[in-house]
Design an enzyme around this catalytic site. Structure first.
Site, PDB file in Angstrom:
ATOM      1  N   TRP A 136       5.430   1.611  11.220  1.00 44.57           N
ATOM      2  CA  TRP A 136       4.588   2.291  10.229  1.00 44.57           C
ATOM      3  C   TRP A 136       4.586   3.750  10.837  1.00 44.57           C
ATOM      4  O   TRP A 136       4.484   4.471  12.563  1.00 44.57           O
ATOM      5  CB  TRP A 136       3.695   1.837  10.294  1.00 44.57           C
ATOM      6  N   ASP A 164      -0.856  -5.760  14.092  1.00 45.57           N
ATOM      7  CA  ASP A 164      -1.851  -5.175  13.591  1.00 45.57           C
ATOM      8  C   ASP A 164      -1.522  -6.249  12.080  1.00 45.57           C
ATOM      9  O   ASP A 164      -0.468  -5.980  11.587  1.00 45.57           O
ATOM     10  CB  ASP A 164      -0.668  -3.384  13.148  1.00 45.57           C
ATOM     11  N   LYS A 217      -5.599  -3.381   1.609  1.00 47.04           N
ATOM     12  CA  LYS A 217      -4.659  -4.474   0.282  1.00 47.04           C
ATOM     13  C   LYS A 217      -5.057  -5.443  -0.606  1.00 47.04           C
ATOM     14  O   LYS A 217      -5.095  -5.326  -1.561  1.00 47.04           O
ATOM     15  CB  LYS A 217      -2.994  -4.859   1.119  1.00 47.04           C
TER      16      LYS A 217
END
Length: 397
Positions: free
Chosen positions: A131, A212, A247
């Site tokens: 990311w 993560d 999300k």
């Protein structure tokens, strides 16, 4: 004057792309850059179960008083169960401690700052690619960032040999950032056997896994997506998890996440917990309540929890269908490049294999916005924009 020498900062590679998209006046524009789920109408919906939880909160909420530094306790307990499962040993042994955080990004920052202040660790290994904001977060805190191999451009798959070879150069106490599931940006995940190997490697070399975990439920399902974390937690005595509900609950602007630390025993966990709270106190003092109350209300109510799982499954299935349709439409458009690997990837993103020149052409000529690395947000595809996207890709081949 003290501000006159300040230079314009470079645009963020993802949020800057979003700004450019907003400024584009072409009606046919498509945004496949920012990782936000959209339904087939191109909207980012509020989950029905979230509306129900908010209605329930409106009836019972009696105060807007400050939360404690650690946040909503019921939320923190629910996070641990979601991560490690019912009756997990790390929970029963009180080896896990959790604090609420402002999104997954906030959790990453809190965790890395805690590490820098209270341990001797100074290096974190991240996947290549990862990311875009990871390096920014860790270097800002003061950690040195090194990379391990992950993506094989030739096969569009995992380069596990490079992964293991690079981590042989890691030293005891180094952190290893691991994507719990739905790897961003590649969409390529480890299988259970590979997770076992990573767990053994971390144990052997005394590395600290830093997960993560932003997409639980978007890969194979809520429980299956947590298997990698649970495999590692069963073997490695110390680890950290930054997770997010942006999300999987659609709570993007609520900025709700959590940081969880697992220590070798309850005493060490308690001491670590006290120091994590000091880091938070010096940053933002205490977190906002609303997002955490929504999540904890849903996860603690059997009926609402089931409805959430069903709505999450609908989002997961729709993304998988968009992967299938995207690949099929590219073939129908006569695109010679093989994109079939996209169907095997997991989660919201795909490392498409498009190069920087193709990405620039798609943006300039066709108003299709993709991150320079070629990462595509499959969650932003719809049955109406896929034909537009595929026709454009056919013309930049």
């Amino acid at each position: 004057m003290i501000f006159t020498h300040i230079e314009q900062a470079a645009a963020d590679p993802i949020l800057g792309l979003n700004d450019a998209f907003k400024a584009d006046t072409r009606k046919t524009k498509v945004n496949l850059g920012v990782g936000v789920y959209k339904d087939d109408a191109g909207q980012t919906p509020i989950l029905n179960v979230v509306k129900r939880a908010e209605a329930k909160l409106l009836e019972i909420e009696k105060s807007k008083n400050y939360l404690g530094i650690e946040g909503v306790q019921q939320f923190n307990h629910a996070v641990q169960t979601l991560l490690f499962g019912d009756n997990a040993e790390v929970i029963a042994q009180k080896r896990a401690v959790t604090v609420q955080a402002p999104g997954g990004t906030g959790a990453l920052r809190i965790g890395s700052e805690f590490i820098l202040r209270h341990t001797q660790s100074r290096t974190i290994w991240v996947s290549n690619p990862t990311w875009a904001n990871h390096q920014n977060i860790f270097t800002t805190v003061g950690l040195e960032v090194k990379t391990y191999g992950y993506y094989n451009e030739g096969t569009h798959g995992l380069d596990f040999d490079a992964f293991l070879a690079d981590l042989q150069h890691a030293n005891a106490g180094d952190l290893v950032l691991l994507h719990g599931c739905c790897h961003n940006p590649t969409g390529i995940d480890l299988d259970d056997e590979q997770w076992q190997i990573i767990a053994d490697l971390c144990l052997e070399k005394e590395l600290i896994p830093f997960f993560d975990f932003a997409y639980q439920g978007f890969g194979r399902g809520i429980e299956d997506d947590a298997q990698g974390l649970r495999i590692v937690a069963a073997k490695v005595p110390e680890l950290i998890v930054a997770n997010s509900f942006s999300k999987n609950f659609g709570l993007y602007n609520e900025r709700i996440g959590a940081l969880t630390l697992v220590a070798e025993n309850s005493d060490v966990a308690a001491c670590s917990y006290s120091q994590i709270k000091r880091v938070i106190r010096a940053n933002y003092s205490n977190p906002p309540a609303h997002g955490a109350l929504i999540v904890s209300t849903i996860l603690s109510d059997a009926e609402l929890n089931l409805q959430w799982q069903q709505e999450l499954a609908e989002m997961r299935i729709r993304i998988a269908q968009m992967r299938e349709l995207f690949v099929e439409t590219l073939m129908a458009e006569g695109v010679k490049q093989d994109f079939s690997f996209i169907k095997q990837q997991m989660g919201m993103f795909s490392f498409s294999g498009l190069n920087i020149e193709q990405v620039q052409q798609l943006r300039e000529q066709f108003a299709i916005y993709i991150v320079g690395s070629g990462r595509i947000s499959v969650a932003g595809m719809t049955t109406s924009n896929i034909p537009v996207i595929c026709k454009a890709i056919a013309q930049v081949q």
